[in-house]
Design an enzyme around this catalytic site. Structure first.
Site, PDB file in Angstrom:
ATOM      1  N   ASP A 457      65.719  47.780  45.929  1.00 30.06           N
ATOM      2  CA  ASP A 457      66.464  46.275  45.687  1.00 30.06           C
ATOM      3  C   ASP A 457      68.419  46.768  45.733  1.00 30.06           C
ATOM      4  O   ASP A 457      68.270  45.657  45.728  1.00 30.06           O
ATOM      5  CB  ASP A 457      66.902  45.800  44.384  1.00 30.06           C
ATOM      6  CG  ASP A 457      65.612  45.051  44.269  1.00 30.06           C
ATOM      7  OD1 ASP A 457      64.197  45.367  44.417  1.00 30.06           O
ATOM      8  OD2 ASP A 457      65.343  43.912  43.290  1.00 30.06           O
ATOM      9  N   GLU A 526      59.070  41.535  49.995  1.00 24.30           N
ATOM     10  CA  GLU A 526      58.381  40.949  48.947  1.00 24.30           C
ATOM     11  C   GLU A 526      59.187  39.451  48.694  1.00 24.30           C
ATOM     12  O   GLU A 526      59.570  39.394  48.537  1.00 24.30           O
ATOM     13  CB  GLU A 526      58.745  42.303  48.220  1.00 24.30           C
ATOM     14  CG  GLU A 526      60.108  42.458  47.691  1.00 24.30           C
ATOM     15  CD  GLU A 526      60.422  43.159  46.417  1.00 24.30           C
ATOM     16  OE1 GLU A 526      60.258  44.343  46.500  1.00 24.30           O
ATOM     17  OE2 GLU A 526      60.893  42.723  45.526  1.00 24.30           O
TER      18      GLU A 526
END
Length: 872
Positions: A457, A526
């Site tokens: 992330d 994702e």
């Protein structure tokens, strides 16, 4: 997967703690050794199982516990790869931790202390033979390693989940019985570089404390061979030849200079080289051979998967000192940015990633057949890639992926110590580098490897980025390295060419076609539509009757969703289900309508990325569905469930991922043909037929098309006749030059569109401001289907024919262990959840292991949205 608000599993019901598992032994003797370390150079002995005990009961130090006369009666015998909780589960210390809320019965306090692993074995040391203790991964969270009363390595050295270690224990071995002991400290994923399941499932109470990879004892002579490697340099695009390079590290284990002959083969002309090594020196020995007309390895949709073996041997004075080997494939993988998006290339051809996020078993147990079953389902679905975020698996998964031609994208995880970059100290930097180097060396030879993400992330800062890149360089990693799965640039690697803009929860099919946020452009690392409720048979395996009864309460906390408060209720997924399909009157109706919702949005996600793969301005280069599978039984984020059952989510994706596929576009009503093969396919036709709910044909058109190799082409737009019912059907048939149907795709659509409120978007969701009206599906006239079956050792064929006068909608078949028995799992279906108009028929192929029938005769159950159950 992004939530950081993950509550601890409650420590409840002390009656289920493990006093008998941790009882202090009395005068009973230790278990006798049950395996022998072979002293032949080149041999490797893997610890087959362990004895395990809590340090709260085994209070002595390693200098005592690692002696052969220590009495370990009352300790548990656990598998070779076993976290503490996995070992306790294997010994039946808890009720079924998959069912209901039984996982809460595990007392978290049991894992606040270190646990010991112990093994007694036999050895026959020989002069001139060195024995090495190999940890093929770290000990979670830290380890102390003791052998025969002596500390081999302390917890300052054995740190983290992934660093590998090798220790020369020759001087500590004894002839006869020996005792090895490893102390595993408590695990805290927020403070240790270990493994965390974030918001993927309820967390394991031990936080995966313990040993989860093999511990081995390897023997060699004065020179050891380590880290064999094979790579290929292919001329592109011809692939007419290959320069295959084999390299291996030769290490002198002695305090004197030595000369070794290193020889080997890759199935062609043998090669040999003499290498002189100073005391304790390590040198890389390299061989290169040219191969004409090589057998090139491809991802499964693009070609074959031939594998080769490089075998190596070191001799000193004509006597074997060590051996090494590795399997490899001749292929090249590269990547670059195309219109700002990450594009991978395999053997010079663009490789559009169509993947899913992998979840390891919650307790890190290794079940090779289960892993193979899952990858078989992945390939059957047509998915070409798996992303492993922070859960690099054991070697078996990589071997199976090589054989099946499924690409693997690995890297570190988010939302834990791994991305708490500000907290890193010198030890964290060291462990992070060791982890990257160890993992890269372990997986670099696998042709299925696609790349390494050093962040998920968030990209690491300059210092840690350098640590990672230096570690990968030491491992001679030659595949793409990407800074982050999110659009987060790093100082040296620059922009990753990936996006992580959600969604992680429900969105309607048309969401995927808008070129904003998670829509079909660029590389989405994702994304997925959240809830994927399994069929009722599967729910009963892990939900109590009370759990099932509250499925229709969308505001109720569902333990088998997520520990995150963001994802632990059905909330607006249920609201959309009610508004689009009509309020379910029972859990059974909810489950039935959930399959429709799962199917249509999952199909749309992959179809949108397939269609836009050939968009010149904003190409859709890759998509990772969040997620592929579950670590533990849940009702969200999977394409097949924990028990390997395939439902609406799976077959929606499977339809979209067919190798030659005709599809409808929810944004502009265009039709497209997507071809995942490398060659153009000319002479095709697309037939588009529109039906009202009552079966009336409103339009029927046929158009010619030539499918573009490794890309998509548009085939005009869907007809727009007047007089459509609010809910209506579209059937698309793709036919070859002989008129044979090569693809069939059915949509249920509405004259009222789903609308989205992009201004209200969050990181996980874009709310709806209006809903398609598909409630007419509840008013379909009853359908009639005849069922004919034929079973053999290979499986069962099921022929469905619509013998009624109305559509038979969303018809599902399942194979059972005898009439009324459990579903046979896994089963590979050629298709399922099919829709037939009067007179139409289709044959579904079901393939499964005959042994999974348990001796019963296969029975087939068929039912549909408007078709009563039929048993054959």
């Amino acid at each position: 997967m992004r939530s950081r608000a993950v509550p601890l599993v409650a420590a409840l019901a002390l009656v289920f703690a493990v006093p008998d598992a941790v009882a202090q032994p009395t005068a009973q003797p230790t278990a006798p050794p049950d395996f022998t370390v072979t002293a032949s150079p080149g041999s490797v002995s893997t610890v087959p199982d362990w004895r395990m005990q809590s340090s709260a009961r085994a209070t002595q130090g390693g200098n005592v516990i690692s002696t052969t006369d220590y009495a370990d009666a009352g300790w548990l015998t656990v598998p070779a790869r076993s976290t503490v909780l996995a070992g306790l589960i294997a010994n039946g210390r808890y009720p079924d931790v998959n069912h209901g809320e039984n996982l809460k019965q595990v007392d978290r306090d049991d894992f606040a202390v270190p646990w010991w692993y112990r093994k007694v074995f036999q050895a026959s040391p020989r002069p001139g033979v060195h024995t090495f203790l190999k940890l093929n991964g770290g000990v979670i969270a830290r380890g102390e390693v003791w052998l025969n009363g002596t500390l081999v390595a302390g917890s300052d050295k054995v740190v983290g989940a992934y660093p590998t270690h090798e220790f020369d224990v020759t001087s500590l071995l004894r002839n006869g019985d020996n005792a090895l002991a490893i102390r595993a400290s408590s695990s805290d994923p927020q403070n240790d570089l270990v493994i965390h399941f974030i918001d993927w499932a309820q967390l394991p109470p031990d936080r995966n404390q313990g040993i989860f990879r093999d511990v081995q004892l390897a023997a060699s002579g004065p020179v050891s061979l380590r880290f064999p490697r094979a790579t290929a340099d292919l001329p592109l695009p011809s692939l007419a030849s290959a320069a295959v390079t084999v390299e291996v590290e030769a290490r002198n284990n002695t305090g004197s200079a030595v000369t070794a002959d290193v020889s080997g083969t890759i199935g062609l002309t043998p090669f040999t080289s003499s290498v002189s090594l100073a005391a304790h020196e390590t040198r890389t020995v390299t061989f290169t051979q040219d191969v004409d007309r090589p057998q090139v390895w491809w991802p499964f949709q693009m070609g074959a998967q031939p594998l080769h073996t490089a075998s190596l041997e070191a001799t000193v004075g004509g006597v074997r000192s060590d051996v090494a080997s590795t399997r490899f494939g001749i292929r090249e993988v590269t990547s670059s940015l195309v219109q700002g998006a990450r594009q991978f290339f395999v053997n010079g051809r663009p490789f559009p990633v169509r993947g899913g996020g992998w979840a390891s078993d919650l307790f890190l147990r290794t079940d090779v057949r289960r892993i193979e079953d899952q990858l078989d389902l992945v390939r059957s679905m047509g998915m070409n890639t798996i992303r492993l975020e922070g859960k690099p698996e054991n070697d078996e998964l990589y071997d199976i992926a090589d054989r099946l031609g499924i690409m693997l994208l690995t890297g570190w995880e988010c939302c834990s110590k791994w991305e708490d970059y500000a907290s890193f100290d010198a030890e964290d930097d060291r462990v992070a580098g060791e982890s990257a180097e160890s993992e890269a060396r372990r997986v670099r030879n696998h042709p299925a490897m696609l790349g390494f993400l050093i962040g998920s992330d968030a990209a690491p800062g300059a210092g840690l980025e350098k640590t990672y890149l230096d570690a990968l360089a030491r491992a001679d990693w030659d595949l793409p390295v990407i800074s982050s799965a999110k659009a987060s640039s790093s100082p040296r690697l620059g922009p990753p060419g990936m996006k992580m803009d959600g969604p992680y929860w429900w969105v309607p099919p048309n969401y995927w076609y808008a070129k904003r946020l998670g829509g079909a452009f660029g590389f989405a690392s994702e994304i997925g539509p959240g809830p994927t409720v399994p069929e009722l048979d599967e729910l009963r395996k892990f939900l109590t009757p009370s759990d099932i009864s509250k499925l229709t309460d969308y505001n109720a906390v569902q333990y088998h969703l997520s520990p995150s408060t963001t994802f632990n209720r059905f909330t607006f997924w249920g609201t959309a289900l009610d508004n689009r399909y009509g309020r379910p009157g029972s859990p059974e109706q909810l489950v039935r309508k959930a399959q429709l919702a799962n199917y249509e949005t999952n199909r749309a996600q992959f179809e949108a990325f397939g269609r836009n793969s050939s968009d010149a301005s904003k190409p859709a280069t890759g998509v990772i569905y969040w997620m592929l599978n579950n670590a533990w039984p849940t009702m969200y984020w999977h394409l097949y469930d924990y028990y390997l059952a395939t439902a609406g989510s799976y077959f929606g994706a499977k339809t979209a991922l067919r190798p030659l596929h005709v599809q409808y576009s929810y944004d502009d009503r265009s039709l497209a043909v997507v071809n995942t093969g490398l060659a153009d396919v000319p002479g095709l036709t697309v037939q588009a037929t529109l039906f009202n709910l009552d079966g009336t044909v409103k339009a029927d058109q046929t158009r010619p098309v030539s499918a573009r190799g490794n890309g998509s082409v548009r085939v005009g737009t869907l007809p727009q006749p007047g007089g459509l019912s609010t809910t209506y059907f579209v059937r698309l048939l793709l036919k070859d030059a002989s008129g044979r149907v090569v693809d069939r795709n059915v949509y249920w659509l509405s004259t009222k569109a789903d609308t989205l409120d992009y201004g209200g978007s969050t990181w996980y969701h874009t709310p709806q401001s209006g809903y398609a009206d598909l409630k007419g599906l509840d008013n379909l006239k009853p359908g009639q289907v005849s069922v004919t079956t034929s079973s053999s050792a290979a499986g069962t064929d099921v022929t469905l024919r619509n013998t009624g006068t109305s559509v038979a909608f969303f018809v599902r078949a399942s194979v059972r262990r005898g009439v009324g028995g459990a579903e046979v799992l896994p089963t590979h279906w050629s298709d399922n959840y099919v829709t037939l108009w009067p007179g139409e028929s289709v044959t579904l192929d079901a393939r499964y292991r005959p042994s999974d029938l348990g001796g019963a005769t296969p029975s087939v159950e068929v039912s549909g949205h408007n078709v009563a159950r039929v048993v054959r």
